[in-house]
Design an enzyme around this catalytic site. Structure first.
Site, mmCIF file in Angstrom:
data_model
loop_
_atom_site.group_PDB
_atom_site.id
_atom_site.type_symbol
_atom_site.label_atom_id
_atom_site.label_comp_id
_atom_site.label_asym_id
_atom_site.label_seq_id
_atom_site.Cartn_x
_atom_site.Cartn_y
_atom_site.Cartn_z
ATOM 1 N N TYR A 54 0.849 -1.145 0.040
ATOM 2 C CA TYR A 54 -0.237 -0.030 0.063
ATOM 3 C C TYR A 54 0.995 1.332 -0.122
ATOM 4 O O TYR A 54 0.352 2.544 -0.270
ATOM 5 C CB TYR A 54 -0.966 0.050 1.402
ATOM 6 C CG TYR A 54 -1.837 -1.209 1.397
ATOM 7 C CD1 TYR A 54 -2.153 -2.123 0.417
ATOM 8 C CD2 TYR A 54 -2.468 -1.365 2.441
ATOM 9 C CE1 TYR A 54 -3.027 -3.295 0.510
ATOM 10 C CE2 TYR A 54 -3.332 -2.376 2.934
ATOM 11 C CZ TYR A 54 -3.432 -3.384 1.884
ATOM 12 O OH TYR A 54 -4.117 -4.555 2.105
ATOM 13 N N ILE A 233 -12.100 -5.066 9.231
ATOM 14 C CA ILE A 233 -11.443 -3.781 8.724
ATOM 15 C C ILE A 233 -11.493 -3.106 7.720
ATOM 16 O O ILE A 233 -10.982 -2.671 6.798
ATOM 17 C CB ILE A 233 -9.725 -4.350 8.783
ATOM 18 C CG1 ILE A 233 -9.546 -5.446 7.504
ATOM 19 C CG2 ILE A 233 -9.056 -4.785 9.968
ATOM 20 C CD1 ILE A 233 -8.258 -5.778 7.094
ATOM 21 N N SER A 236 -11.805 3.699 5.383
ATOM 22 C CA SER A 236 -12.354 4.946 4.819
ATOM 23 C C SER A 236 -11.169 5.968 4.852
ATOM 24 O O SER A 236 -10.715 5.935 5.990
ATOM 25 C CB SER A 236 -13.772 5.098 5.251
ATOM 26 O OG SER A 236 -14.076 6.648 4.845
HETATM 27 N N1 LIG Z 1 -5.373 -8.811 2.104
HETATM 28 C C1 LIG Z 1 -5.591 -8.575 1.052
HETATM 29 O O1 LIG Z 1 -5.335 -9.041 -0.055
HETATM 30 C C2 LIG Z 1 -6.675 -7.287 1.240
HETATM 31 C C3 LIG Z 1 -7.376 -6.924 -0.023
HETATM 32 C C4 LIG Z 1 -8.397 -5.888 0.179
HETATM 33 C C5 LIG Z 1 -8.401 -5.257 1.253
HETATM 34 N N2 LIG Z 1 -7.498 -5.525 2.246
HETATM 35 C C6 LIG Z 1 -7.577 -4.676 3.415
HETATM 36 O O2 LIG Z 1 -8.888 -4.640 3.869
HETATM 37 C C7 LIG Z 1 -9.287 -3.297 3.975
HETATM 38 C C8 LIG Z 1 -10.884 -3.059 3.713
HETATM 39 O O3 LIG Z 1 -11.149 -3.329 2.243
HETATM 40 P P1 LIG Z 1 -11.156 -2.360 1.300
HETATM 41 O O4 LIG Z 1 -10.485 -1.308 1.431
HETATM 42 O O5 LIG Z 1 -10.958 -3.420 -0.047
HETATM 43 O O6 LIG Z 1 -12.572 -2.175 0.937
HETATM 44 P P2 LIG Z 1 -13.876 -1.761 1.852
HETATM 45 O O7 LIG Z 1 -13.460 -1.588 3.182
HETATM 46 O O8 LIG Z 1 -15.073 -3.306 1.927
HETATM 47 O O9 LIG Z 1 -14.768 -0.585 1.287
HETATM 48 C C9 LIG Z 1 -13.939 0.603 1.118
HETATM 49 C C10 LIG Z 1 -14.636 1.345 0.288
HETATM 50 O O10 LIG Z 1 -16.043 1.841 0.927
HETATM 51 C C11 LIG Z 1 -16.131 3.085 1.028
HETATM 52 N N3 LIG Z 1 -16.794 3.253 2.265
HETATM 53 C C12 LIG Z 1 -16.228 3.373 3.402
HETATM 54 N N4 LIG Z 1 -17.004 3.538 4.608
HETATM 55 C C13 LIG Z 1 -18.347 3.836 4.091
HETATM 56 C C14 LIG Z 1 -19.587 4.057 4.365
HETATM 57 N N5 LIG Z 1 -19.732 4.121 5.876
HETATM 58 N N6 LIG Z 1 -20.428 4.481 3.488
HETATM 59 C C15 LIG Z 1 -20.320 4.526 2.402
HETATM 60 N N7 LIG Z 1 -19.035 4.115 1.719
HETATM 61 C C16 LIG Z 1 -17.958 3.596 2.619
HETATM 62 C C17 LIG Z 1 -14.845 3.728 0.987
HETATM 63 O O11 LIG Z 1 -14.778 5.031 0.399
HETATM 64 P P3 LIG Z 1 -14.171 6.483 1.242
HETATM 65 O O12 LIG Z 1 -12.842 6.009 1.578
HETATM 66 O O13 LIG Z 1 -14.196 7.651 0.255
HETATM 67 O O14 LIG Z 1 -15.104 6.496 2.508
HETATM 68 C C18 LIG Z 1 -14.143 2.802 -0.152
HETATM 69 O O15 LIG Z 1 -14.349 3.048 -1.334
HETATM 70 C C19 LIG Z 1 -8.305 -2.521 3.155
HETATM 71 O O16 LIG Z 1 -8.206 -1.273 3.266
HETATM 72 C C20 LIG Z 1 -7.151 -3.273 3.603
HETATM 73 O O17 LIG Z 1 -6.338 -2.871 4.691
HETATM 74 C C21 LIG Z 1 -6.669 -6.350 2.441
#
Ligand SMILES: NC(=O)c1ccc[n+]([C@@H]2O[C@H](COP(=O)([O-])OP(=O)(O)OC[C@H]3O[C@@H](n4cnc5c(N)ncnc54)[C@H](OP(=O)(O)O)[C@@H]3O)[C@@H](O)[C@H]2O)c1
Length: 277
Positions: A54, A233, A236
């Site tokens: 990241y 996790i 946002s």
């Molecule tokens: N190990 C792996 O391969 C892997 C892969 C993917 C993710 N991850 C980890 O998991 C974490 C979370 O997954 P992710 O980032 O893929 O996606 P997520 O948490 O499922 O979704 C994030 C998205 O949702 C939006 N969002 C967040 N809160 C919201 C709310 N209350 N209302 C409406 N929209 C909202 C965010 O936009 P805004 O930021 O604009 O609010 C962003 O576009 C990652 O950040 C990372 O640390 C790990």
């Protein structure tokens, strides 16, 4: 929640992990990750999930210092980048680099980001992870994106089985078999992309459930992951959503559990190395 590593001697290296945290993937603008971490720490988050891939471990470290919160009060998860998961020495080198970027004495949880692409690299990489654990550079080790067959193969070469398997889990991808396989080796499931990266938050079924519960669609998805036993996790960058997401823990979704379970559709929001050989 408690995590530990199954070994021939029983469960070793037990460590307390907060079951909720901030994910910091796709925070590419300079300062975005630092500012999100500061908002989260201010709101009461005690766990941050980053990764070398990241490119923001340094901002997590800066936020931690600037927040004034004690290091022991915050749980930091980071990950060995897949392109670096090629051998024992590389694990040591990149663990040291993450410690330097995070500017910390130890990492709470160090994960192999995805099964190393070359099958013959998997055992030496895990041996490197175990070395980091034994040296105290990291308090716990685990994997991410491991399928049941990847976990199974680890029984052949691991002295300490993983404490965590971080995989995509949300109402649209519930993975009961993979969760059970993870728990069967004594590991906890960490749910990444609990909001399916925001792709499904406008689905009518989810909106209906949220309106019956008097909360937001995002809160339903997050609390679902939490209530099925996963460390969760959500990411946002916005401080209002950071607060909203944490508040999901207070919501009772039990009356809608059957409706949420019915949203399963095998949807993968990003990548899926769990199905690789
Ligand atoms: N190990 C792996 O391969 C892997 C892969 C993917 C993710 N991850 C980890 O998991 C974490 C979370 O997954 P992710 O980032 O893929 O996606 P997520 O948490 O499922 O979704 C994030 C998205 O949702 C939006 N969002 C967040 N809160 C919201 C709310 N209350 N209302 C409406 N929209 C909202 C965010 O936009 P805004 O930021 O604009 O609010 C962003 O576009 C990652 O950040 C990372 O640390 C790990």
């Amino acid at each position: 929640m408690r995590i530990g590593h199954q070994s021939a001697k029983g469960v070793e290296y037990i460590h307390e992990i907060p079951s909720f945290g901030l994910g910091v993937f796709l925070m590419s603008e300079e300062g975005e990750c630092k500012s999100a971490c500061l908002s989260a720490l201010e709101a009461g988050y005690t766990h941050i999930d980053t990764a070398r891939a990241y490119s923001n471990e340094h901002e997590v470290g800066e936020a931690l210092k600037e927040s004034g919160v004690d290091r022991e009060e915050v749980f930091i998860t980071t990950k060995l980048r897949r392109m670096h998961a090629i051998g024992f020495d590389e694990v040591i080198e990149h663990c040291q680099k993450s410690l330097e970027l995070l500017d910390t004495e130890y990492i709470d949880l160090y994960l192999v980001h995805a099964p190393p692409e070359e099958i013959e690299h998997r055992a030496p990489v895990w041996k490197g992870m175990e070395h980091c654990l034994e040296q105290g550079w990291v308090k716990a080790i685990g994997v991410s994106n491991y399928g049941a067959h990847h976990l199974d193969a680890m029984q052949e070469y691991a002295t300490y089985l993983p404490s965590v398997n971080q995989i995509e889990i949300n109402p649209w991808l519930q993975r009961p078999e993979l969760r059970a396989a993870t728990e069967a080796i004594g590991a906890k499931v960490m749910a990444y992309s609990p909001l399916a990266r925001g792709h499904k938050l406008k689905e009518p079924e989810l909106i209906d459930v949220a309106s019956r519960l008097g909360c937001t669609p995002a809160q339903v998805a997050i609390k679902f992951c939490h209530d099925i036993g996963c460390i969760t996790i959500p990411k946002s960058s916005r401080s209002d959503r950071i607060t909203e997401n944490l508040a999901s823990l207070e919501i009772d979704i039990s009356s809608e559990m059957a409706a949420i379970m019915g949203m399963e559709c095998g949807y993968i929001s990003g990548w899926d190395p769990t199905s690789e050989p």
